[in-house]
Design a protein around this motif. Sequence first.
Motif, PDB file in Angstrom:
ATOM      1  N   ASP A  32      69.387  88.154  67.474  1.00 58.95           N
ATOM      2  CA  ASP A  32      69.931  89.355  66.814  1.00 58.95           C
ATOM      3  C   ASP A  32      69.074  89.744  65.593  1.00 58.95           C
ATOM      4  O   ASP A  32      68.765  90.918  65.398  1.00 58.95           O
ATOM      5  CB  ASP A  32      71.377  89.124  66.361  1.00 58.95           C
ATOM      6  CG  ASP A  32      72.384  89.163  67.507  1.00 58.95           C
ATOM      7  OD1 ASP A  32      72.106  89.830  68.520  1.00 58.95           O
ATOM      8  OD2 ASP A  32      73.438  88.527  67.385  1.00 58.95           O
ATOM      9  N   PHE A  55      70.261  98.799  72.992  1.00 53.16           N
ATOM     10  CA  PHE A  55      70.259  97.436  72.433  1.00 53.16           C
ATOM     11  C   PHE A  55      69.932  96.406  73.514  1.00 53.16           C
ATOM     12  O   PHE A  55      69.120  95.499  73.303  1.00 53.16           O
ATOM     13  CB  PHE A  55      71.617  97.117  71.783  1.00 53.16           C
ATOM     14  CG  PHE A  55      71.735  95.679  71.368  1.00 53.16           C
ATOM     15  CD1 PHE A  55      71.150  95.223  70.195  1.00 53.16           C
ATOM     16  CD2 PHE A  55      72.403  94.759  72.175  1.00 53.16           C
ATOM     17  CE1 PHE A  55      71.224  93.876  69.833  1.00 53.16           C
ATOM     18  CE2 PHE A  55      72.483  93.410  71.824  1.00 53.16           C
ATOM     19  CZ  PHE A  55      71.898  92.972  70.644  1.00 53.16           C
ATOM     20  N   ARG A  56      70.555  96.558  74.688  1.00 55.01           N
ATOM     21  CA  ARG A  56      70.338  95.568  75.761  1.00 55.01           C
ATOM     22  C   ARG A  56      68.884  95.556  76.218  1.00 55.01           C
ATOM     23  O   ARG A  56      68.342  94.510  76.596  1.00 55.01           O
ATOM     24  CB  ARG A  56      71.278  95.842  76.946  1.00 55.01           C
ATOM     25  CG  ARG A  56      72.763  95.680  76.640  1.00 55.01           C
ATOM     26  CD  ARG A  56      73.131  94.281  76.216  1.00 55.01           C
ATOM     27  NE  ARG A  56      74.518  94.186  75.748  1.00 55.01           N
ATOM     28  CZ  ARG A  56      74.998  93.178  75.055  1.00 55.01           C
ATOM     29  NH1 ARG A  56      74.226  92.151  74.704  1.00 55.01           N
ATOM     30  NH2 ARG A  56      76.254  93.177  74.652  1.00 55.01           N
ATOM     31  N   GLY A  79      75.530  86.992  71.502  1.00 48.18           N
ATOM     32  CA  GLY A  79      76.681  86.556  72.306  1.00 48.18           C
ATOM     33  C   GLY A  79      76.612  86.985  73.762  1.00 48.18           C
ATOM     34  O   GLY A  79      77.068  86.279  74.655  1.00 48.18           O
ATOM     35  N   GLY A  80      76.012  88.166  74.020  1.00 49.54           N
ATOM     36  CA  GLY A  80      76.006  88.674  75.392  1.00 49.54           C
ATOM     37  C   GLY A  80      74.715  88.402  76.148  1.00 49.54           C
ATOM     38  O   GLY A  80      74.628  88.692  77.351  1.00 49.54           O
ATOM     39  N   LEU A 122      81.176  94.981  68.976  1.00 50.59           N
ATOM     40  CA  LEU A 122      82.076  94.984  70.136  1.00 50.59           C
ATOM     41  C   LEU A 122      83.519  94.678  69.758  1.00 50.59           C
ATOM     42  O   LEU A 122      84.446  94.979  70.527  1.00 50.59           O
ATOM     43  CB  LEU A 122      81.597  93.983  71.201  1.00 50.59           C
ATOM     44  CG  LEU A 122      80.232  94.282  71.824  1.00 50.59           C
ATOM     45  CD1 LEU A 122      79.829  93.195  72.802  1.00 50.59           C
ATOM     46  CD2 LEU A 122      80.243  95.636  72.533  1.00 50.59           C
ATOM     47  N   ARG A 143      82.292  86.374  81.096  1.00 54.20           N
ATOM     48  CA  ARG A 143      81.021  85.798  80.666  1.00 54.20           C
ATOM     49  C   ARG A 143      80.844  84.318  80.991  1.00 54.20           C
ATOM     50  O   ARG A 143      79.704  83.847  81.112  1.00 54.20           O
ATOM     51  CB  ARG A 143      80.869  86.016  79.158  1.00 54.20           C
ATOM     52  CG  ARG A 143      80.611  87.470  78.831  1.00 54.20           C
ATOM     53  CD  ARG A 143      80.445  87.683  77.357  1.00 54.20           C
ATOM     54  NE  ARG A 143      79.893  89.019  77.093  1.00 54.20           N
ATOM     55  CZ  ARG A 143      79.452  89.411  75.923  1.00 54.20           C
ATOM     56  NH1 ARG A 143      79.511  88.596  74.894  1.00 54.20           N
ATOM     57  NH2 ARG A 143      78.955  90.627  75.775  1.00 54.20           N
TER      58      ARG A 143
HETATM   59  O1  LIG Z   1      78.628  89.471  72.530  1.00 51.11           O
HETATM   60  C1  LIG Z   1      77.827  90.435  72.486  1.00 51.11           C
HETATM   61  O2  LIG Z   1      77.630  91.180  73.463  1.00 51.11           O
HETATM   62  C2  LIG Z   1      77.072  90.662  71.240  1.00 51.11           C
HETATM   63  C3  LIG Z   1      76.983  89.642  70.314  1.00 51.11           C
HETATM   64  C4  LIG Z   1      76.153  89.719  69.104  1.00 51.11           C
HETATM   65  O3  LIG Z   1      75.500  88.488  68.884  1.00 51.11           O
HETATM   66  C5  LIG Z   1      75.138  90.870  69.174  1.00 51.11           C
HETATM   67  O4  LIG Z   1      74.068  90.527  70.030  1.00 51.11           O
HETATM   68  C6  LIG Z   1      75.789  92.136  69.645  1.00 51.11           C
HETATM   69  O5  LIG Z   1      76.775  92.463  68.708  1.00 51.11           O
HETATM   70  C7  LIG Z   1      76.410  91.970  71.043  1.00 51.11           C
END
Ligand SMILES: O=C(O)C1=C[C@@H](O)[C@@H](O)[C@H](O)C1
Length: 173
Positions: A32, A55-56, A79-80, A122, A143
């Motif tokens: 991030d 972002f992705r 996180g994603g 999110l 997930r």
């Molecule tokens: O769980 C997610 O999709 C995210 C987690 C954060 O670390 C960031 O990468 C963003 O806010 C998206």
Amino acid sequence: MIVVLMGYMGSGKSTIGKKLATLLNYDFLDLDDFISENENSSILSIFKEKGEIYFRKKETESLKEIIDSKENVVLGLGGGTPCYGNNLSLLKNGKNVITFYLKLSIKNLAERLRTERDERPLISHLTSEEELLEFIGKHLFERAPYYSQADYNINADDKSKKDILENILMHLI
Ligand SMILES: O=C(O)C1=C[C@@H](O)[C@@H](O)[C@H](O)C1
Ligand SMILES: Nc1ncnc2c1ncn2[C@@H]1O[C@H](COP(=O)(O)OP(=O)(O)OP(=O)(O)O)[C@@H](O)[C@H]1O
Ligand SMILES: [Mg+2]
């Protein structure tokens, strides 16, 4: 070696990752932060101004760049990250990449994230405790199949940072 930490928002990737890097005498990289620095913008602003798809795309490009160019680093994913595009394949096929999933219950994640929602796009709109629990529950259900493909699943529920670090180190030495 690239030691990768994955897991839901708030699972401790950044916190544990920094400490692990110090113990291994590696550099710590937070995906991030890497994206934020390259884009000169916070994650929250990138989501707001350019949208999640943008972002992705940056997330995958950055992951690829790091896997191709770095060594002796601990990398904390977003996180994603493992759940989009070909990111999980990049990680699984990366040479000298070892992956850990920091696994926590919905209840413990909600407890941590309740006070730390603002910078996380999110979940920043979720106000009540029930909403947060419901969101995390559904999201984690989607997930978990990705996270659980990590080389090692680390139970981080109610565990001290020291216990988690020892558990990870056990698999590295
Ligand atoms: O769980 C997610 O999709 C995210 C987690 C954060 O670390 C960031 O990468 C963003 O806010 C998206
Ligand atoms: N083992 C632990 N015990 C108690 N609190 C912890 C532990 N690990 C991390 N925390 C706390 O949980 C919160 C979330 O941790 P952190 O920011 O490292 O998560 P993250 O996985 O990097 O989240 P994100 O994906 O949103 O960047 C922080 O306040 C951190 O201090
Ligand atoms: Mg983090």
